[in-house]
Motif scaffolding. Structure first.
Motif, PDB file in Angstrom:
ATOM      1  N   ALA A  10      36.439 -12.752  40.603  1.00 17.89           N
ATOM      2  CA  ALA A  10      36.135 -12.170  41.922  1.00 17.89           C
ATOM      3  C   ALA A  10      37.415 -11.875  42.693  1.00 17.89           C
ATOM      4  CB  ALA A  10      35.227 -13.113  42.704  1.00 17.89           C
ATOM      5  N   LEU A  13      38.529  -8.789  45.844  1.00 13.40           N
ATOM      6  CA  LEU A  13      37.364  -8.487  46.684  1.00 13.40           C
ATOM      7  C   LEU A  13      37.568  -9.070  48.076  1.00 13.40           C
ATOM      8  CD1 LEU A  13      34.488  -9.374  44.172  1.00 13.40           C
ATOM      9  CD2 LEU A  13      35.376  -7.107  44.707  1.00 13.40           C
ATOM     10  N   PRO A  15      36.289 -10.807  51.594  1.00 17.34           N
ATOM     11  CA  PRO A  15      35.164 -11.657  51.986  1.00 17.34           C
ATOM     12  C   PRO A  15      34.062 -10.832  52.649  1.00 17.34           C
ATOM     13  CG  PRO A  15      37.263 -12.582  52.742  1.00 17.34           C
ATOM     14  CD  PRO A  15      37.551 -11.223  52.184  1.00 17.34           C
ATOM     15  N   PRO A  16      32.782 -11.080  52.392  1.00 19.87           N
ATOM     16  CA  PRO A  16      32.239 -12.188  51.591  1.00 19.87           C
ATOM     17  C   PRO A  16      31.874 -11.804  50.167  1.00 19.87           C
ATOM     18  CG  PRO A  16      30.483 -11.195  52.855  1.00 19.87           C
ATOM     19  CD  PRO A  16      31.705 -10.356  53.104  1.00 19.87           C
ATOM     20  N   LEU A  19      31.903 -14.425  47.412  1.00 18.71           N
ATOM     21  CA  LEU A  19      30.774 -15.349  47.567  1.00 18.71           C
ATOM     22  C   LEU A  19      29.512 -14.764  46.920  1.00 18.71           C
ATOM     23  CD1 LEU A  19      30.494 -18.024  49.218  1.00 18.71           C
ATOM     24  CD2 LEU A  19      29.553 -16.631  51.057  1.00 18.71           C
ATOM     25  N   VAL A  20      29.264 -13.493  47.199  1.00 21.54           N
ATOM     26  CA  VAL A  20      28.075 -12.814  46.666  1.00 21.54           C
ATOM     27  C   VAL A  20      28.159 -12.746  45.141  1.00 21.54           C
ATOM     28  CG1 VAL A  20      26.808 -10.635  46.614  1.00 21.54           C
ATOM     29  CG2 VAL A  20      27.744 -11.476  48.775  1.00 21.54           C
ATOM     30  N   LEU A  23      27.554 -16.309  43.634  1.00 21.76           N
ATOM     31  CA  LEU A  23      26.194 -16.859  43.792  1.00 21.76           C
ATOM     32  C   LEU A  23      25.154 -16.026  43.046  1.00 21.76           C
ATOM     33  CD1 LEU A  23      26.318 -18.003  47.518  1.00 21.76           C
ATOM     34  CD2 LEU A  23      26.282 -19.435  45.481  1.00 21.76           C
ATOM     35  N   GLU A  24      25.406 -14.734  42.912  1.00 20.83           N
ATOM     36  CA  GLU A  24      24.450 -13.908  42.148  1.00 20.83           C
ATOM     37  C   GLU A  24      24.474 -14.313  40.677  1.00 20.83           C
ATOM     38  OE1 GLU A  24      25.127  -9.772  42.967  1.00 20.83           O
ATOM     39  OE2 GLU A  24      23.790  -9.839  44.714  1.00 20.83           O
ATOM     40  N   VAL A  25      25.653 -14.557  40.156  1.00 22.55           N
ATOM     41  CA  VAL A  25      25.742 -14.998  38.759  1.00 22.55           C
ATOM     42  C   VAL A  25      25.152 -16.403  38.609  1.00 22.55           C
ATOM     43  CG1 VAL A  25      27.328 -15.546  36.886  1.00 22.55           C
ATOM     44  CG2 VAL A  25      27.714 -13.529  38.295  1.00 22.55           C
ATOM     45  N   SER A  27      22.761 -17.687  40.183  1.00 19.18           N
ATOM     46  CA  SER A  27      21.294 -17.716  40.266  1.00 19.18           C
ATOM     47  C   SER A  27      20.644 -17.511  38.901  1.00 19.18           C
ATOM     48  CB  SER A  27      20.802 -16.659  41.264  1.00 19.18           C
ATOM     49  OG  SER A  27      21.109 -15.377  40.774  1.00 19.18           O
ATOM     50  N   LEU A  46      31.853 -21.443  50.066  1.00 25.77           N
ATOM     51  CA  LEU A  46      30.970 -21.556  48.903  1.00 25.77           C
ATOM     52  C   LEU A  46      30.367 -22.954  48.761  1.00 25.77           C
ATOM     53  CD1 LEU A  46      29.944 -20.309  46.197  1.00 25.77           C
ATOM     54  CD2 LEU A  46      32.077 -21.092  45.159  1.00 25.77           C
TER      55      LEU A  46
END
Lengths: 74, 445
Positions: A10, A13, A15-16, A19-20, A23-25, A27, A46
C-alpha cells in the motif's frame, strides 16, 4: 513465497487509501493465513479497526523507511 | 531486516467530537469576524490601535485561529508523533474556558473595559495552561524526539509567553505601571502570538503533513532544524527589540527571514521529490499560504527598517502587515489543512468500520471540488483587494475585498457542512461484488 501469507503493498497511496486496501483484503483473508502489509507510514488508525474485527497487528520499520505490518487472527 | 518494532497498543487519537467542537467554534468566529469587517471596513482602513480593532482582532485570533489550531493539535499531535493524548478531560475543560474567555474578551474590548478584559483573559490563560500542560505531557511520552516535536514544543512556549504578555498589557492598562510604550508592548505581544505560535506551528506540522499529503519525504532534517532554530532566535530578538523600540529589530527581522528562507527551500525540495504529481485543492490552499509569507516578510523587514518615518502610509502598512499575516498566511494555511483534516475525521468516524464489508464513499466524495476552487479564487481576490485597500486607507475597497472574503468563507462553511452531513447520515450501501483479494494485492519486493 509462503502460501499462508498474503501480501499487500500500500505504498504510494494517500491516507486513507492504505487503510482501505489493507482492510478490504483482510475481509477475505483465508483461514490460517496472515497478511503482510507494507506502507509508507506506521498505520496508526489501523490498529483499533483490527481489534474490532478480531485481528492483531504488529508493525516493523524497515531499513528503506517503509513499514511492514503483520496481521493475524487474535 | 526490520529495524524497530512498534509499541502500537499505546497509540491512538482522541474522539472525533473533541477536535470538531473547537473547529466548528472557529468557523463560527471566522464568519462573525468577516461580517464585522464588511459592516465596519474602517477596522482595516483606519489605524489599528483602537478598541474596536482590538476586539475584532481578538475575535479573529482567539475565536478563529486559536480555536482551530488547538482543536487540530489535539487530533494531530498524538497521530503525528505516534503517541496518546494525555487527557481528553482536560481538553474539554480547556474548550469551556476558551470559549467563555474569548467571547468575554471581545465584548469587553469593545466596551473598553480593560479590567474585565483581564478577567476574561485570565480564563483564556487558564485554558491555554491546560492545553500546554496536556500537549507537553503528550510530547513527553513520544517514542522519538524529532524536528516536528521540537517545533511544536517551541510554539507552545511562545504561546505561553504571548498569553502572559497579553495579561501584562491588560494589567498595565488598568494600573499604569509599565515603563514600555503601549504600542510597542502591543506589537511585541502580537509577534509572540502570530510568529511564535501560529507560524511556528504551521512550519512544524508542515514537515509532517506536506510529505504525507504529497507522498514525499523531508529532504534535509538539518535544513528543517536550522529553519526552526533561526525562527526561534529571530523571534526572541525581535520580541525584545520591538518592545524597546530599538533600531536593532532589523537584525532580528532578517534572522526570521533567513529561517523562513530555509523553510521555503525545504518545502520546495519536498515538493520536487514528491511521488504524487497532482496536488489537490487542500494542498494548493496551504502552499499558496506559504507563498504569501514572502510579501509579509518583505513588509516586516520594511517596517523594521531603522529610521522609517511614521507617516500615514507606514502606519497603514502596519495594519496591512498584520492583516496579510493573519487573514492571508495563517487563515489560508488553516483552510487548506481543514480540507484535509475534517474530511478524514468524518470519514474515519462514519465509514472505517464498514471498510471491506459494505460499499462506502471515497474520501474525496465527501466534499465539492468546484466549491473548493471557487473558494480559493474568491479568497485570493478578496485578500489582495482588502490588503491593497487597507494600505491606502480606502473604506469602500476594503469592504469590497471583505465581501469576497466572506463569500469564500461561506463557501468553505457550506463545503464543511456537506462533509459533516456524513456524520449524521452515513451513505453505506450493501456490497454487491467482492474481489478485493484479487484487485488489491501486490507481492512485496
Amino acid at each position: 513465497m509462503n502460501e499462508a501469507i498474503v501480501n499487500v503493498d500500500a505504498r504510494g497511496l494517500e491516507p486513507p487509501q492504505p487503510l482501505v486496501a489493507i482492510l478490504e483484503v483482510l475481509s477475505c483473508l483465508p483461514e490460517g493465513s496472515e497478511l503482510h502489509a507494507r506502507t509508507d507510514r506506521r498505520p496508526l488508525h489501523l490498529f483499533p479497526l483490527l481489534e474490532q474485527r478480531g485481528f492483531v497487528g504488529e508493525t516493523e520499520e524497515q531499513h528503506d523507511g517503509s513499514f511492514v505490518t503483520t496481521i493475524r487472527r487474535a | 531486516m526490520p529495524t524497530k518494532r512498534a509499541a502500537v497498543a499505546d497509540v491512538h487519537a482522541p474522539s472525533v467530537a473533541l477536535p470538531l467542537q473547537f473547529i466548528l467554534t472557529g468557523i463560527a468566529a471566522l464568519l462573525a469576524a468577516s461580517v464585522w469587517l464588511v459592516v465596519r471596513p474602517i477596522i482595516l482602513a483606519g489605524y489599528h490601535y483602537s478598541p474596536e480593532v482590538l476586539a475584532a482582532t481578538h475575535l479573529f485570533v482567539l475565536g478563529w485561529i486559536c480555536s482551530v489550531i488547538m482543536g487540530a493539535m489535539y487530533q494531530l499531535v498524538p497521530v503525528a508523533l505516534e503517541t496518546r493524548l494525555h487527557s481528553q478531560r482536560l481538553a474539554r475543560w480547556h474548550f469551556a474556558l476558551h470559549v467563555t474567555g474569548f467571547i468575554g474578551m471581545v465584548v469587553m474590548f469593545h466596551r473598553e473595559d480593560m479590567k474585565q478584559v483581564g478577567h476574561f483573559g485570565s480564563l483564556v490563560a487558564i485554558g491555554v495552561g491546560l492545553f500546554v500542560h496536556n500537549l507537553a505531557r503528550t510530547l513527553a511520552r513520544i517514542p522519538r524526539w524529532n524536528v516536528v516535536a521540537a517545533g511544536i514544543a517551541s510554539s507552545l512556549c511562545w504561546l505561553s509567553l504571548s498569553i502572559l504578555a497579553g495579561l501584562y498589557l491588560a494589567a498595565a492598562k488598568c494600573w499604569s505601571f509599565s515603563q514600555f510604550a503601549p504600542l510597542a508592548q502591543l506589537h511585541a505581544h502580537a509577534h509572540l502570538g502570530g510568529l511564535g505560535f501560529f507560524v511556528m506551528m504551521i512550519v512544524s506540522v508542515s514537515f509532517k503533513l506536506v510529505p504525507m499529503f504529497t507522498l514525499g519525504e523531508v529532504q534535509s532534517v538539518r535544513r528543517a532544524g536550522w529553519s526552526l532554530a533561526l525562527l526561534n532566535a529571530g523571534l526572541a530578538g525581535a520580541f525584545v527589540t520591538v518592545l524597546l523600540s530599538s533600531p536593532w529589530k532589523i537584525i532580528f527581522a532578517l534572522v526570521v527571514a533567513a529561517g523562513l528562507a530555509f523553510y521555503g527551500l525545504e518545502i520546495i525540495s519536498i515538493l520536487r521529490a514528491r511521488k504524487r504529481s497532482r496536488l489537490d485543492w487542500g494542498v494548493k490552499y496551504f502552499l499558496t499560504a506559504l507563498v504569501l509569507l514572502a510579501p509579509v516578510l518583505v513588509l516586516g523587514v520594511v517596517l523594521a527598517w531603522p529610521g522609517l518615518p511614521a507617516n500615514e502610509l507606514t502606519l497603514q502598512l502596519e495594519t496591512t502587515y498584520g492583516f496579510l499575516a493573519l487573514a492571508g498566511v495563517v487563515t489560508f494555511a488553516i483552510l487548506g489543512m481543514l480540507y484535509k483534516v475534517v474530511p478524514f475525521l468524518v470519514w474515519y468516524a462514519s465509514y472505517s468500520k464498514a471498510i471491506g464489508q459494505s460499499k462506502i464513499p471515497a474520501l474525496a466524495d465527501l466534499y465539492s471540488h468546484p466549491l473548493q476552487a471557487a473558494g480559493y479564487w474568491l479568497f485570493l481576490g478578496g485578500l489582495l483587494t482588502a490588503s491593497a485597500a487597507s494600505a491606502l486607507g480606502h473604506d469602500s475597497c476594503v469592504r469590497a475585498g471583505c465581501v469576497a472574503l466572506l463569500a469564500s468563507f461561506v463557501v468553505f462553511a457550506v463545503n464543511i457542512g456537506m462533509v459533516l452531513s456524513h456524520l449524521v447520515r452515513p451513505r453505506i450501501e450493501p456490497l454487491i461484488a467482492h474481489s478485493a483479494l484479487q484487485t488489491n494485492t501486490r507481492p512485496l519486493p
